[in-house]
Design a protein around this motif. Structure first.
Motif, mmCIF file in Angstrom:
data_model
loop_
_atom_site.group_PDB
_atom_site.id
_atom_site.type_symbol
_atom_site.label_atom_id
_atom_site.label_comp_id
_atom_site.label_asym_id
_atom_site.label_seq_id
_atom_site.Cartn_x
_atom_site.Cartn_y
_atom_site.Cartn_z
ATOM 1 N N THR A 47 -1.784 -14.777 8.873
ATOM 2 C CA THR A 47 -1.434 -14.055 10.112
ATOM 3 C C THR A 47 -0.042 -14.416 10.628
ATOM 4 O O THR A 47 0.321 -15.596 10.699
ATOM 5 C CB THR A 47 -2.465 -14.376 11.222
ATOM 6 O OG1 THR A 47 -3.758 -13.984 10.765
ATOM 7 C CG2 THR A 47 -2.139 -13.657 12.525
ATOM 8 N N ASN A 53 2.013 -8.386 17.732
ATOM 9 C CA ASN A 53 0.612 -8.134 17.367
ATOM 10 C C ASN A 53 0.227 -8.920 16.119
ATOM 11 O O ASN A 53 0.948 -8.875 15.116
ATOM 12 C CB ASN A 53 0.393 -6.644 17.074
ATOM 13 C CG ASN A 53 0.655 -5.800 18.286
ATOM 14 O OD1 ASN A 53 0.202 -6.119 19.385
ATOM 15 N ND2 ASN A 53 1.419 -4.726 18.108
ATOM 16 N N PRO A 54 -0.925 -9.614 16.137
ATOM 17 C CA PRO A 54 -1.310 -10.371 14.946
ATOM 18 C C PRO A 54 -1.638 -9.443 13.770
ATOM 19 O O PRO A 54 -2.354 -8.455 13.953
ATOM 20 C CB PRO A 54 -2.560 -11.147 15.392
ATOM 21 C CG PRO A 54 -3.048 -10.479 16.622
ATOM 22 C CD PRO A 54 -1.894 -9.750 17.244
ATOM 23 N N ALA A 55 -1.098 -9.754 12.609
ATOM 24 C CA ALA A 55 -1.326 -8.895 11.436
ATOM 25 C C ALA A 55 -1.329 -9.752 10.178
ATOM 26 O O ALA A 55 -0.656 -10.790 10.114
ATOM 27 C CB ALA A 55 -0.231 -7.833 11.350
ATOM 28 N N THR A 105 -3.071 -16.307 16.561
ATOM 29 C CA THR A 105 -4.017 -15.287 17.015
ATOM 30 C C THR A 105 -4.490 -15.603 18.434
ATOM 31 O O THR A 105 -4.610 -14.702 19.276
ATOM 32 C CB THR A 105 -5.202 -15.162 16.025
ATOM 33 O OG1 THR A 105 -4.670 -15.074 14.701
ATOM 34 C CG2 THR A 105 -6.037 -13.930 16.287
ATOM 35 N N GLU A 112 -2.929 -10.610 25.354
ATOM 36 C CA GLU A 112 -3.482 -9.257 25.315
ATOM 37 C C GLU A 112 -4.720 -9.081 26.190
ATOM 38 O O GLU A 112 -4.905 -8.025 26.801
ATOM 39 C CB GLU A 112 -3.840 -8.929 23.854
ATOM 40 C CG GLU A 112 -4.027 -7.462 23.585
ATOM 41 C CD GLU A 112 -4.274 -7.157 22.114
ATOM 42 O OE1 GLU A 112 -3.878 -7.948 21.226
ATOM 43 O OE2 GLU A 112 -4.880 -6.109 21.862
ATOM 44 N N LEU A 113 -5.587 -10.088 26.270
ATOM 45 C CA LEU A 113 -6.857 -9.915 26.984
ATOM 46 C C LEU A 113 -6.850 -10.664 28.316
ATOM 47 O O LEU A 113 -6.389 -11.804 28.383
ATOM 48 C CB LEU A 113 -8.033 -10.434 26.139
ATOM 49 C CG LEU A 113 -8.200 -9.866 24.730
ATOM 50 C CD1 LEU A 113 -9.484 -10.406 24.106
ATOM 51 C CD2 LEU A 113 -8.235 -8.345 24.725
ATOM 52 N N SER A 123 -14.938 -11.850 18.938
ATOM 53 C CA SER A 123 -14.589 -10.591 18.298
ATOM 54 C C SER A 123 -13.089 -10.568 17.928
ATOM 55 O O SER A 123 -12.710 -10.089 16.856
ATOM 56 C CB SER A 123 -14.986 -9.478 19.261
ATOM 57 O OG SER A 123 -14.264 -8.349 19.045
ATOM 58 N N TYR A 124 -12.244 -11.120 18.782
ATOM 59 C CA TYR A 124 -10.798 -11.130 18.494
ATOM 60 C C TYR A 124 -10.498 -11.985 17.265
ATOM 61 O O TYR A 124 -9.577 -11.704 16.500
ATOM 62 C CB TYR A 124 -10.035 -11.670 19.711
ATOM 63 C CG TYR A 124 -8.587 -11.244 19.761
ATOM 64 C CD1 TYR A 124 -8.209 -10.109 20.474
ATOM 65 C CD2 TYR A 124 -7.588 -11.957 19.100
ATOM 66 C CE1 TYR A 124 -6.887 -9.700 20.528
ATOM 67 C CE2 TYR A 124 -6.257 -11.554 19.150
ATOM 68 C CZ TYR A 124 -5.924 -10.421 19.870
ATOM 69 O OH TYR A 124 -4.607 -10.010 19.915
ATOM 70 N N VAL A 126 -12.548 -12.637 14.713
ATOM 71 C CA VAL A 126 -13.507 -12.431 13.626
ATOM 72 C C VAL A 126 -12.827 -12.420 12.239
ATOM 73 O O VAL A 126 -13.426 -12.806 11.237
ATOM 74 C CB VAL A 126 -14.340 -11.139 13.898
ATOM 75 C CG1 VAL A 126 -13.632 -9.907 13.443
ATOM 76 C CG2 VAL A 126 -15.690 -11.227 13.272
ATOM 77 N N GLY A 127 -11.565 -12.039 12.209
ATOM 78 C CA GLY A 127 -10.870 -11.974 10.921
ATOM 79 C C GLY A 127 -10.122 -13.249 10.564
ATOM 80 O O GLY A 127 -9.403 -13.291 9.565
ATOM 81 N N ASN A 128 -10.247 -14.295 11.382
ATOM 82 C CA ASN A 128 -9.567 -15.565 11.090
ATOM 83 C C ASN A 128 -10.611 -16.585 10.649
ATOM 84 O O ASN A 128 -11.300 -17.179 11.475
ATOM 85 C CB ASN A 128 -8.818 -16.074 12.331
ATOM 86 C CG ASN A 128 -7.587 -15.249 12.613
ATOM 87 O OD1 ASN A 128 -7.676 -14.177 13.205
ATOM 88 N ND2 ASN A 128 -6.432 -15.706 12.175
ATOM 89 N N GLY B 96 -11.050 -7.543 11.297
ATOM 90 C CA GLY B 96 -10.538 -8.239 12.476
ATOM 91 C C GLY B 96 -9.282 -7.552 12.999
ATOM 92 O O GLY B 96 -8.768 -6.611 12.381
ATOM 93 N N THR B 98 -6.325 -8.492 12.867
ATOM 94 C CA THR B 98 -5.181 -8.626 11.959
ATOM 95 C C THR B 98 -5.145 -7.492 10.931
ATOM 96 O O THR B 98 -4.097 -7.190 10.370
ATOM 97 C CB THR B 98 -5.194 -9.986 11.229
ATOM 98 O OG1 THR B 98 -6.418 -10.120 10.531
ATOM 99 C CG2 THR B 98 -5.017 -11.144 12.182
ATOM 100 N N ASN B 101 -4.547 -3.975 13.259
ATOM 101 C CA ASN B 101 -3.157 -3.759 13.668
ATOM 102 C C ASN B 101 -2.316 -3.173 12.526
ATOM 103 O O ASN B 101 -1.151 -2.851 12.712
ATOM 104 C CB ASN B 101 -2.527 -5.072 14.130
ATOM 105 C CG ASN B 101 -2.821 -5.349 15.600
ATOM 106 O OD1 ASN B 101 -2.890 -4.429 16.409
ATOM 107 N ND2 ASN B 101 -3.005 -6.611 15.951
#
Ligand SMILES: Cc1cc2nc3c(=O)[nH]c(=O)nc-3n(C[C@H](O)[C@H](O)[C@H](O)COP(=O)(O)OP(=O)(O)OC[C@H]3O[C@@H](n4cnc5c(N)ncnc54)[C@H](O)[C@@H]3O)c2cc1C
Ligand code: FES
Ligand code: FES
Lengths: 149, 264
Positions: A47, A53-55, A105, A112-113, A123-124, A126-128, B96, B98, B101
């Protein structure tokens, strides 16, 4: 092809291949806090923030990033140190491989929140993924960081 | 994925002429899915400089630019206002932030992926698509076609109508592909039911929809019978995430639940 990026506030020009990914461009240029895990958008350790924005940089073509602002964890030293402090206090650190991506993140989430709930935080993030911690310590650390900040 | 040449186009016309000129030219949206494929691309046509990522209301439609990311869609108050925000519900359950986005709504629709969580709710909202060359076509018609598209998707248009909506996706983990998903709406006295990730692409349950609309009483019995009709008319398959039979049972439960929600 030459691309222009603003990395951690500095203007840079990189020579990249048409099918090169941002993760490779950054690592080749010594931004090694950006880690390679799955290399297929599943783990989140690569990330970076792209225009805030985190990507997942492993899946973001470098050419597509031309003209964008990139932030790695080196670009947010004070916040990263604070987040690391909370992680340490809550026993959320083991091998540390996921820490730079988590810090970025969490930093983006804070911006952001507004007043995120426990579910919003989960939920934010979840992908980490983290192979070591089991997430509970991290969750406590993130809540403490958000409360204090 | 291998790319020989990368072009950031400055107009849709330029993008289309590159596509027309070479069968190995490919549109790059987020590029997240293409990255996982063995595609060999001669000319990668990047649309990101064309301002195709806005979300607006126009002429009674919510218009979402094809390059809007899933995260933009999920956060949009305009999209949230449609039928209990089912499109946002679906978007926020994909991987997620990431990934969301990066991945775009245009890439999702153009790929017609069987596993798509987003196409299912869009199908029950009477969504239409606007292409550069072809013009407008309904999403349902587009999903039915098997020919590969050589066109540029510009906008996704959703009629702004009052109604109730419901969406659910069943996944083994939050960042897995769905085992099955379903969406139900009730707009202007008409019911729509779509089922996706069967694992085939999403379809409308036409007979179940017709049954509900002729049902005298919208009660638990009506929902039950409609769900049975849906599982009889829809084809399910097996993969590593679930068997056809398991999917059938999930579908029955989801359709019943969705109907109860929108009819209540
Ligand atoms: C690891 C991973 C897991 C995922 N899991 C899920 C999931 O659980 N549920 C879900 O719903 N989705 C999931 N997705 C898919 C995601 O939601 C997107 O649908 C997918 O990434 C495609 O969007 P993209 O912007 O990346 O498209 P790209 O990869 O850029 O393009 C995809 C295809 O669409 C074409 N295309 C793109 N834009 C246009 C256009 N404007 N006009 C014409 N053609 C176009 C491209 O040429 C290409 O063929 C997942 C994706 C990844 C990478
Ligand atoms: S290395 Fe990018 S998501 Fe795992
Ligand atoms: S601490 Fe080891 S991967 Fe997270």
């Amino acid at each position: 092809m030459k691309i222009k990026l603003k990395v951690n506030g500095e203007n840079k020009v990189f020579d990249v291949k048409a099918d090169e990914y941002l993760l490779d461009t950054l690592r080749k240029n010594n931004y090694v806090s950006v880690r390679r895990g799955c290399d297929n958008t599943s783990c989140g350790v690569c990330t970076v923030l792209i225009n805030g924005n985190p990507a997942a940089s492993c899946s973001y073509l470098s050419c597509k990033a031309d003209g964008k602002e990139i932030t790695t964890v080196e670009g947010i030293p004070e916040e990263a140190a604070k987040i690391a402090g909370f992680f340490g206090r809550e026993g959320a650190d083991q091998c540390g491989f996921c820490n730079p991506s988590m810090a970025l993140t969490v930093y983006a989430m804070k911006k952001e929140l507004v007043n995120p709930t426990d579910d919003d935080i989960r939920s934010y993030l979840v992908g980490n993924l983290c192979r070591c911690s089991g997430y509970q310590g991290q969750h406590r650390a993130i809540k403490a960081y958000l409360e204090v900040e | 994925m291998k790319i020989n040449n990368y072009v950031k186009v400055s107009s849709v016309k330029e993008a289309y002429s590159i596509l027309e000129g070479s069968s190995k030219a490919t549109i790059i949206a987020g590029g997240a899915w293409l990255r996982l494929t063995p595609a060999e691309i001669d000319e990668a046509v990047d649309l990101s400089g064309l301002g195709l990522d806005s979300i607006d209301v126009n002429d009674g439609f919510v218009e979402i630019g094809s390059m809007a990311t899933l995260r933009q869609v999920e956060k949009s108050d305009i999209v949230k206002s449609l039928c209990n925000g089912i499109v946002c519900d679906a978007a926020e359950k994909i991987m997620g932030v990431t990934v969301r986005n990066i991945a775009t709504i245009g890439g999702t629709i153009s790929g017609k992926y069987g596993f798509s969580d987003l196409i299912t709710p869009l199908m029950v909202l009477d969504t239409e698509l606007e292409f550069h060359e072809r013009g407008r076509v309904s999403l349902v018609e587009f999903m039915d076609e098997t020919a590969k598209i050589r066109d540029i998707l510009l906008k996704i248009r959703i009629p702004m109508k009052e109604g109730r909506g419901w969406f659910e996706t069943i996944k083994i983990t939050a960042i897995d592909f769905p085992i099955l998903n379903a969406a139900v709406t009730r707009i202007d006295g008409k019911t729509k039911i779509a089922v996706g990730s069967r694992p085939y692409k999403a379809v409308l349950a036409e007979m179940a929809m017709a049954y509900v609309d002729t049902c005298g009483k919208h009660d638990a019995d009506c929902a039950e019978r409609a769900a049975m009709t849906a599982i009889a008319e829809i084809k399910f398959g097996s993969n590593s995430r679930g068997s056809a039979n398991y999917r059938k049972q999930l579908c029955e439960a989801l359709v019943k639940r969705g109907l109860r929600e929108v009819m209540s």
